[in-house]
Design a protein around this motif. Structure first.
Motif, PDB file in Angstrom:
ATOM      1  N   ASN A  47       0.959  -1.239  -0.032  1.00 49.94           N
ATOM      2  CA  ASN A  47       0.119   0.012  -0.053  1.00 49.94           C
ATOM      3  C   ASN A  47       0.803   1.140  -0.102  1.00 49.94           C
ATOM      4  O   ASN A  47       1.907   1.398   0.900  1.00 49.94           O
ATOM      5  CB  ASN A  47      -0.900   0.034   1.429  1.00 49.94           C
ATOM      6  N   ILE A  56      -6.468   2.028   7.204  1.00 52.13           N
ATOM      7  CA  ILE A  56      -6.038   0.709   6.180  1.00 52.13           C
ATOM      8  C   ILE A  56      -6.369  -0.621   6.949  1.00 52.13           C
ATOM      9  O   ILE A  56      -6.957  -1.585   6.431  1.00 52.13           O
ATOM     10  CB  ILE A  56      -4.572   1.061   5.563  1.00 52.13           C
ATOM     11  N   TYR A  62      -9.586  -5.709   3.319  1.00 51.71           N
ATOM     12  CA  TYR A  62      -8.238  -6.387   3.288  1.00 51.71           C
ATOM     13  C   TYR A  62      -8.078  -7.816   3.980  1.00 51.71           C
ATOM     14  O   TYR A  62      -7.064  -8.474   4.472  1.00 51.71           O
ATOM     15  CB  TYR A  62      -7.030  -5.491   4.160  1.00 51.71           C
ATOM     16  N   VAL A  67      -0.394  -6.598   4.495  1.00 50.47           N
ATOM     17  CA  VAL A  67       0.052  -5.543   3.961  1.00 50.47           C
ATOM     18  C   VAL A  67       1.441  -4.869   4.170  1.00 50.47           C
ATOM     19  O   VAL A  67       1.601  -4.838   5.515  1.00 50.47           O
ATOM     20  CB  VAL A  67      -1.076  -4.207   4.567  1.00 50.47           C
ATOM     21  N   HIS A 309      -3.624  -0.522  -4.322  1.00 52.18           N
ATOM     22  CA  HIS A 309      -3.852  -0.332  -3.029  1.00 52.18           C
ATOM     23  C   HIS A 309      -2.960   0.773  -2.444  1.00 52.18           C
ATOM     24  O   HIS A 309      -1.584   1.073  -2.656  1.00 52.18           O
ATOM     25  CB  HIS A 309      -3.028  -1.558  -2.120  1.00 52.18           C
ATOM     26  N   GLY A 310      -3.589   1.927  -2.337  1.00 50.94           N
ATOM     27  CA  GLY A 310      -3.010   3.257  -2.043  1.00 50.94           C
ATOM     28  C   GLY A 310      -4.118   4.504  -2.086  1.00 50.94           C
ATOM     29  O   GLY A 310      -5.377   4.382  -2.402  1.00 50.94           O
ATOM     30  N   SER A 327      -8.682   6.897  -3.638  1.00 49.05           N
ATOM     31  CA  SER A 327      -8.148   5.711  -2.884  1.00 49.05           C
ATOM     32  C   SER A 327      -8.520   4.526  -3.284  1.00 49.05           C
ATOM     33  O   SER A 327      -9.686   4.316  -3.936  1.00 49.05           O
ATOM     34  CB  SER A 327      -8.975   6.083  -1.281  1.00 49.05           C
ATOM     35  N   ASN A 329      -8.351  -0.014  -3.222  1.00 50.50           N
ATOM     36  CA  ASN A 329      -7.844  -1.162  -2.255  1.00 50.50           C
ATOM     37  C   ASN A 329      -8.793  -2.238  -2.890  1.00 50.50           C
ATOM     38  O   ASN A 329      -9.961  -2.773  -2.623  1.00 50.50           O
ATOM     39  CB  ASN A 329      -8.431  -1.251  -0.926  1.00 50.50           C
TER      40      ASN A 329
END
Length: 399
Positions: A47, A56, A62, A67, A309-310, A327, A329
């Motif tokens: 991420n 997160i 997730y 991660v 992812h970020g 954003s 994910n």
């Protein structure tokens, strides 16, 4: 790392690793453990967000993943009760483990009510620091997201072969429905609105639009922004029937984010969504909800190489021509070439041209792959909640 003055001393010993990341291909990364003293198997992703690590780590999307944070300083602002995004607090922690470069320091932030190490221990999340996260990120970009085991033992005693076998035997996220582990156990009303300076999270007891949110692993800030937009929100479990949803007389239905393989979740979610679409109920989906809507209209989903992812992903909205920083994910995506004739692509990633949004031309329904509620991330996409409200308002006027 060896100490320069003591490495040749007869009594000097190389410090033992207290945590390992053991990949299914046999690679072993050593470091220092923190958080829970345990082992966990999952898919390793990275991420790129620079803030919001607690949000997160409490994102239900997730589930089943370990991660790796590319930002080196994780934990320095501590933890607090406001930044938890898991709406189902009865569910076990979604993320399997956390990998960081620098050791976790004590918190230095006026909002902190605790420190990350104890917070992770309380939630059973294994931590590993002292790893070259840049090298691990480069490995994932080149080879894809690997299955692995993250293990923490203060004694430094590990059965590496057993951990390697555990990683190899784990089937991976393809074919795995993880929604049952994170969805709500029963229906409930949500009344908390967005945070405001000097007010905190306000309570709103009414709303103009009656919205049913199907919980595939929904985040709190999604619910807050729906409330803020004027919606009276009722959250229902993922396997709620179309009949039960329609009995609540919704002005609109929201399809939430969530973890796992969309094709598996779709086995029970798709028929419900198809029934709602057939009744012309205004529908808005994000992340897994976007993938569910796509599957419901006959499109296909596919596993991504490294996923998104970020909080710094550029996405273009074709309805306005604007580029948003959003954003993300997700490790699966909608195959845009499989979209049927009645679906128009509305958003696309400028990183890899993958589909990031669609709308139906013959029914009031649209969805996006990214997270417009942010938390963490930029607020460029907040307008999508207003777009959903406008769709419901139009439907109200036509009825």
């Amino acid at each position: 790392m060896k100490h320069e003055q003591g490495q040749n001393h007869p009594f000097w010993r190389e410090p033992r690793a207290t945590a390992l990341l053991v990949l299914a291909n046999g690679m072993v990364l050593e470091g220092t453990g923190f958080g829970a003293e345990d082992s966990a198997v999952g898919e390793v992703c990275f991420n790129t967000a620079m803030t919001g690590y607690q949000e997160i780590l409490t994102d239900p999307s997730y589930a089943g993943q370990i991660v790796t944070f590319t930002f080196p300083h994780i934990g320095n602002v501590g933890t607090n009760d406001d930044d938890v995004e898991t709406s189902n607090l009865a569910a076990s922690a979604s993320v399997r483990g956390i990998i960081v470069h620098a050791p976790v320091t004590g918190p230095s932030n006026h909002r902190a009510s605790g420190e990350l190490n104890a917070w992770l221990k309380a939630r059973g999340i294994v931590g590993l620091c002292g790893v070259d996260t840049r090298a691990l990120t480069a490995f994932i970009r080149q080879n894809g997201m690997p299955n692995a085991v993250i293990a923490h033992s203060p004694s430094g005693d590990f059965d590496v072969e057993a951990l390697r076998d555990m990683a190899r035997q784990w089937p991976g996220l393809e074919g795995m429905d993880l929604v049952p582990a994170v969805t709500a156990a029963q229906r409930y009303a949500w009344t908390q609105a967005a945070w405001r300076p000097g007010q905190g999270f306000r309570t709103v007891s009414d709303g103009r639009y009656n919205v049913v949110a199907i919980d595939y692993g929904i985040k709190r800030n999604i619910l807050r922004l729906l409330t803020e937009a004027g919606c009276a929100v009722t959250v229902v479990p993922a396997e709620t029937s179309a009949e039960a949803i329609l009995s609540l007389r919704p002005d609109g239905v929201f399809l939430s984010n969530g973890p796992g393989d969309p094709a598996e979740t779709g086995k029970y979610a798709v028929p419900v969504i198809q029934a709602l679409i057939a009744r012309d109920v205004p529908t808005f989906g994000i992340c897994l909800g976007h993938q569910m809507l796509a599957l419901a209209i006959g499109a296909k989903t596919m596993k991504m190489h490294q996923g998104h992812h970020g909080a710094n992903h550029p996405v273009q909205d074709f309805t306005t021509g604007k580029v948003e920083i959003v954003s993300m994910n997700h490790g699966f995506s909608v195959d845009r070439l499989s979209l049927p004739a009645n679906a128009r692509e509305t958003h696309r990633s400028l990183f890899d041209d993958s589909n990031c949004g669609l709308e139906l031309t013959d029914h009031p329904a649209f969805s996006v792959q990214h997270h417009p509620e942010a938390s963490p991330g930029p607020r460029d996409s907040h307008y999508l909640f207003a777009r959903f409200v406008q769709m419901m308002e139009t439907a109200k006027g036509a009825s």
